[in-house]
Design a protein around this motif. Structure first.
Motif, mmCIF file in Angstrom:
data_model
loop_
_atom_site.group_PDB
_atom_site.id
_atom_site.type_symbol
_atom_site.label_atom_id
_atom_site.label_comp_id
_atom_site.label_asym_id
_atom_site.label_seq_id
_atom_site.Cartn_x
_atom_site.Cartn_y
_atom_site.Cartn_z
ATOM 1 N N ASP A 460 0.822 -1.213 0.000
ATOM 2 C CA ASP A 460 0.000 0.000 0.000
ATOM 3 C C ASP A 460 0.853 1.258 0.000
ATOM 4 O O ASP A 460 0.408 2.315 0.452
ATOM 5 C CB ASP A 460 -0.935 0.002 1.209
ATOM 6 C CG ASP A 460 -0.172 -0.050 2.534
ATOM 7 O OD1 ASP A 460 1.033 -0.369 2.511
ATOM 8 O OD2 ASP A 460 -0.792 0.228 3.575
ATOM 9 N N PHE A 461 2.079 1.159 -0.496
ATOM 10 C CA PHE A 461 2.982 2.315 -0.438
ATOM 11 C C PHE A 461 2.452 3.481 -1.264
ATOM 12 O O PHE A 461 2.571 4.638 -0.861
ATOM 13 C CB PHE A 461 4.378 1.904 -0.933
ATOM 14 C CG PHE A 461 5.388 3.005 -0.866
ATOM 15 C CD1 PHE A 461 5.960 3.363 0.342
ATOM 16 C CD2 PHE A 461 5.765 3.693 -2.014
ATOM 17 C CE1 PHE A 461 6.890 4.384 0.409
ATOM 18 C CE2 PHE A 461 6.700 4.709 -1.961
ATOM 19 C CZ PHE A 461 7.257 5.060 -0.739
ATOM 20 N N GLN A 463 -0.608 4.356 -1.847
ATOM 21 C CA GLN A 463 -1.718 5.021 -1.173
ATOM 22 C C GLN A 463 -1.294 5.667 0.145
ATOM 23 O O GLN A 463 -1.808 6.716 0.532
ATOM 24 C CB GLN A 463 -2.863 4.037 -0.904
ATOM 25 C CG GLN A 463 -3.525 3.468 -2.149
ATOM 26 C CD GLN A 463 -2.716 2.362 -2.798
ATOM 27 O OE1 GLN A 463 -1.818 1.784 -2.162
ATOM 28 N NE2 GLN A 463 -3.013 2.050 -4.054
ATOM 29 N N GLU A 464 -0.354 5.028 0.853
ATOM 30 C CA GLU A 464 0.059 5.512 2.178
ATOM 31 C C GLU A 464 1.469 6.102 2.152
ATOM 32 O O GLU A 464 2.192 6.024 3.141
ATOM 33 C CB GLU A 464 -0.014 4.358 3.184
ATOM 34 C CG GLU A 464 -1.360 3.702 3.300
ATOM 35 C CD GLU A 464 -2.395 4.631 3.907
ATOM 36 O OE1 GLU A 464 -1.978 5.562 4.651
ATOM 37 O OE2 GLU A 464 -3.595 4.445 3.665
ATOM 38 N N ARG A 465 1.855 6.667 1.033
ATOM 39 C CA ARG A 465 3.220 7.187 0.910
ATOM 40 C C ARG A 465 3.531 8.233 1.988
ATOM 41 O O ARG A 465 4.589 8.208 2.630
ATOM 42 C CB ARG A 465 3.413 7.793 -0.479
ATOM 43 C CG ARG A 465 4.807 8.341 -0.732
ATOM 44 C CD ARG A 465 4.842 9.070 -2.067
ATOM 45 N NE ARG A 465 4.646 8.148 -3.176
ATOM 46 C CZ ARG A 465 5.640 7.597 -3.870
ATOM 47 N NH1 ARG A 465 6.894 7.889 -3.558
ATOM 48 N NH2 ARG A 465 5.383 6.778 -4.863
ATOM 49 N N ASP A 466 2.599 9.173 2.213
ATOM 50 C CA ASP A 466 2.839 10.231 3.203
ATOM 51 C C ASP A 466 3.024 9.646 4.602
ATOM 52 O O ASP A 466 3.876 10.103 5.379
ATOM 53 C CB ASP A 466 1.689 11.230 3.200
ATOM 54 C CG ASP A 466 1.628 12.021 1.898
ATOM 55 O OD1 ASP A 466 2.695 12.193 1.271
ATOM 56 O OD2 ASP A 466 0.519 12.446 1.512
ATOM 57 N N ALA A 467 2.232 8.644 4.941
ATOM 58 C CA ALA A 467 2.331 8.051 6.275
ATOM 59 C C ALA A 467 3.679 7.360 6.472
ATOM 60 O O ALA A 467 4.294 7.454 7.545
ATOM 61 C CB ALA A 467 1.187 7.054 6.489
ATOM 62 N N TYR A 468 4.157 6.667 5.443
ATOM 63 C CA TYR A 468 5.444 5.990 5.553
ATOM 64 C C TYR A 468 6.592 6.995 5.658
ATOM 65 O O TYR A 468 7.518 6.810 6.455
ATOM 66 C CB TYR A 468 5.664 5.069 4.353
ATOM 67 C CG TYR A 468 4.848 3.797 4.420
ATOM 68 C CD1 TYR A 468 5.062 2.864 5.425
ATOM 69 C CD2 TYR A 468 3.864 3.522 3.472
ATOM 70 C CE1 TYR A 468 4.309 1.698 5.487
ATOM 71 C CE2 TYR A 468 3.119 2.360 3.532
ATOM 72 C CZ TYR A 468 3.343 1.447 4.539
ATOM 73 O OH TYR A 468 2.604 0.297 4.603
ATOM 74 N N TYR A 469 6.540 8.064 4.867
ATOM 75 C CA TYR A 469 7.579 9.084 4.952
ATOM 76 C C TYR A 469 7.572 9.740 6.327
ATOM 77 O O TYR A 469 8.628 10.038 6.903
ATOM 78 C CB TYR A 469 7.389 10.138 3.865
ATOM 79 C CG TYR A 469 8.024 9.787 2.544
ATOM 80 C CD1 TYR A 469 9.321 10.185 2.257
ATOM 81 C CD2 TYR A 469 7.346 9.049 1.586
ATOM 82 C CE1 TYR A 469 9.919 9.863 1.042
ATOM 83 C CE2 TYR A 469 7.925 8.712 0.379
ATOM 84 C CZ TYR A 469 9.210 9.129 0.112
ATOM 85 O OH TYR A 469 9.799 8.795 -1.081
ATOM 86 N N SER A 470 6.385 9.986 6.853
ATOM 87 C CA SER A 470 6.283 10.598 8.177
ATOM 88 C C SER A 470 6.822 9.661 9.257
ATOM 89 O O SER A 470 7.494 10.106 10.190
ATOM 90 C CB SER A 470 4.818 10.958 8.467
ATOM 91 O OG SER A 470 4.677 11.452 9.765
ATOM 92 N N ARG A 476 9.552 14.360 1.410
ATOM 93 C CA ARG A 476 9.293 13.876 0.060
ATOM 94 C C ARG A 476 10.020 14.703 -0.996
ATOM 95 O O ARG A 476 10.050 14.326 -2.160
ATOM 96 C CB ARG A 476 7.789 13.871 -0.223
ATOM 97 C CG ARG A 476 7.018 12.828 0.577
ATOM 98 C CD ARG A 476 5.598 12.716 0.102
ATOM 99 N NE ARG A 476 5.522 12.317 -1.293
ATOM 100 C CZ ARG A 476 4.383 12.081 -1.941
ATOM 101 N NH1 ARG A 476 3.231 12.196 -1.301
ATOM 102 N NH2 ARG A 476 4.388 11.734 -3.204
#
Length: 640
Positions: A460-461, A463-470, A476
């Motif tokens: 789900d990277f 869709q959830e890119r912002d959550a993983y970066y955070s 980013r």
């Protein structure tokens, strides 16, 4: 300390408290603990020691009983058995009959493919099924037997499906591989590694990989099961000879061999890419050694001429003089740039020897990229393949994809007449390919270590890119990230530069291969706690050997249960298996060797210990055994 989920699992409801308070004070803790443990796991504990102390303390707080009473409750007596029957009636469970066992077996065999080949994990799923269906499995031995039967049934069914998807031509090729195990594509030859970085190794590995890719194998079917199944079945094949493989019936024989070859393809691809990277590096490295001194001399001369008034004048000018240094530079320019000459020598070395590896390599390796920036390299590989098949030595320079020829290669690749030198172009492309593979900008289809880097990301990277970066505390913005890394490197280098003059342990050398010289540190004194521990062990057990300690650890922690056979069944008695496992672990762990251990035990042969090593020992089992030992001695127990 229990977390929120564990507190929820070990909380007694009002009806639970009413049921527990119907017993005497001395037995309330034991009854409540068994009730909650069964509700979590689907079976009763053998002793209260299987329950974490934090959970026992929480149960005592809810029942209002002192913790000291927990140690007085015994789970092995008639009283505890009577309590378990009453708990089952309170929860509405019934004893499993033959129909329930048959339903549980069908459920386990149906989910075994997705759960994996580990019997412990599958047993947990079985107890979860029993909890949902209000069925009590009266013995853990019954669950173990059902679990192993389900694993065996799925294994046989899966091998049958694999064999059923093999066309006739593939079946004949697999049978021929077993019939002539030492042949060109024999069973034993397929087991061999790719070998050292040499041209012959590349040609041999590509030949074996061509054979594997020529087979019509059901890779999609293998990808549909849990990876642990593939590892287990591959271990089974690795532990057998061609003679032992031929003893199996056709379905099992062809199914096992097909799975092994499908798994072996990724290993061969990884090894072949390793050879490609090493050989391309070797072509340039060997020539760089020859011209290294000249490059250094030219750099010194150039620097001296550019800054004649610097400190260099005090050291170099009195010895060589400005006229001589200028003559060196002029001679270098007359011969041509050093990079051009190195590329010319590289072309000769490549054309006379290494070029034979290119056609088979391009025929078995499929290069891909997710970055359009490196599309010219992939297009250049396609052009190299077509030019190589046509046997051409020169081609029109316009055929080369735009961006596939770096500026430092242009004079070597394109001659005075504007033609593309095919051999130089091949070497230019291979050099770029090596760097892009190492950076994972270009990947190889079917490989494992050089696979698509997107496969390493969570599903789900996107869709959830912002959550993983955070979560990783990263930005980013690529430019901001690069600037932060640069700033960090600058700070570290400044600190290193400031600390070097006063560091007596580090010296910078002007000659030799290793320019940074670090004085070895003095060994630290042995920790006092370790000294005291050794002294206490020697005082208590002065004559205790390592093998006795290993045995006592096995009895205390049960870590031998982590080792499961890779075969379809287990014929050895448990006591015999455990004894051989201990001897095998002792021989391999102390580096004494299995032969020497077998020589000291008259009733156990070397072949028997070797069989245990092939069937039971693998990396995952060793990790699980170490974890069990560590958890037991650290007091880590399951709560729910």
């Amino acid at each position: 300390m229990l977390d929120f989920e564990e507190i929820s699992a070990w909380s007694l409801s009002f009806s639970d408290l009413e049921f527990v308070h119907g017993y005497r004070h001395q037995t309330r803790i034991g009854v409540a603990a068994q009730l909650l443990f069964f509700r979590c796991h689907g079976y009763f504990p053998s002793t209260l020691a299987e329950i974490a102390q934090d959970a026992i303390d929480y149960v005592c707080d809810q029942t209002g009983e002192p913790v000291a009473l927990a140690g007085t409750y015994k789970l092995t007596g008639d009283l505890a058995r009577r309590h378990r029957l009453q708990i089952l009636r309170f929860l509405g469970f019934r004893r499993a009959d033959d129909g329930d066992k048959d339903g549980l077996f069908k459920h386990l065999s149906a989910i075994a493919g997705s759960v994996g080949s580990n019997s412990t994990e599958l047993a947990e799923k079985g107890y979860a099924w029993a909890l949902r269906n209000k069925v009590f499995i009266p013995s853990r031995a019954i669950m173990e037997r059902l679990t192993r039967s389900a694993l065996h049934a799925f294994s046989e069914r899966f091998l049958g499906e694999i064999c059923g998807h093999l066309p006739v031509e593939t079946r004949l090729a697999l049978e021929a591989s077993l019939s002539a195990p030492r042949g060109e594509h024999g069973f034993l030859r397929l087991k061999e590694d790719v070998g050292a970085a040499a041209l012959d190794s590349v040609l041999d590995a590509t030949s074996r990989l061509e054979f594997v890719q020529s087979l019509d194998l059901p890779f999609d079917l293998m990808a549909s099961v849990h990876p642990s199944w593939v590892k287990t079945l591959v271990r089974r094949v690795e532990g057998e000879t061609a003679f032992e493989m031929r003893w199996h019936d056709e379905t099992k024989r062809l199914g096992l061999l097909a799975i092994y070859i499908m798994s072996r393809r990724a290993q061969l691809l990884d090894g072949l890419v390793d050879l490609l990277i090493e050989l391309v590096h070797r072509i340039a490295a060997d020539i760089e050694k020859v011209h290294g001194k000249e490059r250094l001399l030219v750099d010194i001369a150039t620097a001296a001429m550019e800054m004649p008034d610097g400190k260099v004048a005090d050291v170099i000018y009195p010895v060589a003089g400005g006229a001589r240094l200028k003559a060196i530079i002029n001679e270098h320019r007359a011969k041509g740039t050093l990079d051009t000459r190195i590329q010319t020598v590289m072309r000769g070395s490549y054309a006379n020897h290494y070029r034979r590896m290119l056609p088979p390599l391009l025929s078995v390796l499929e290069f891909r990229s997710n970055n359009e920036t490196w599309r010219p390299v992939l297009d250049a590989l396609a052009l190299v393949r077509s030019l190589n098949e046509g046997g051409r030595r020169f081609a029109a320079a316009a055929l080369a994809p735009e961006g596939s020829i770096p500026s430092k290669w242009r004079k070597t690749v394109i001659d005075e007449r504007g033609r593309l030198n095919v051999i130089s172009y091949e070497l230019c492309v291979l050099t770029q390919l090596r760097e892009r593979i190492r950076a994972k900008e270009i990947w190889v289809a079917g490989s494992n270590r050089y696979r698509n880097p997107d496969e390493d990301l969570p599903r789900d990277f996107a869709q959830e890119r912002d959550a993983y970066y955070s979560g990783l505390n990263l930005t980013r913005d690529a430019h901001s990230f690069v600037r932060s890394v640069e700033d960090q490197l600058k700070q570290e280098l400044l600190q290193l530069n400031a600390a070097l003059p006063s560091n007596e342990k580090v010296r910078l050398r002007w000659h030799g291969k290793n320019r940074t010289c670090i004085t070895p540190f003095d060994p630290l004194p042995e920790p006092q706690g370790l000294v005291a521990l050794k002294a206490e062990i020697n005082r208590r057990w002065p004559m205790t050997g390592l093998l006795d300690t290993l045995k006592e650890t096995a009895l205390e922690t049960g870590f031998l249960d982590a080792f499961e056979t890779s075969a379809s069944r287990e014929a050895l008695a448990r006591s015999v298996r455990d004894r051989r496992l201990l001897l095998c672990l002792y021989g391999l762990g102390t580096n004494a060797g299995l032969k020497r251990v077998a020589a000291g035990v008259p009733d156990i042969s070397y072949d028997e210990l070797k069989h245990i090593g092939r069937r039971y020992l693998d990396a995952s089992s060793l990790r699980a055994a170490c974890a069990r030992v560590g958890n037991t001695h650290a007091g880590v127990l399951p709560t729910c």
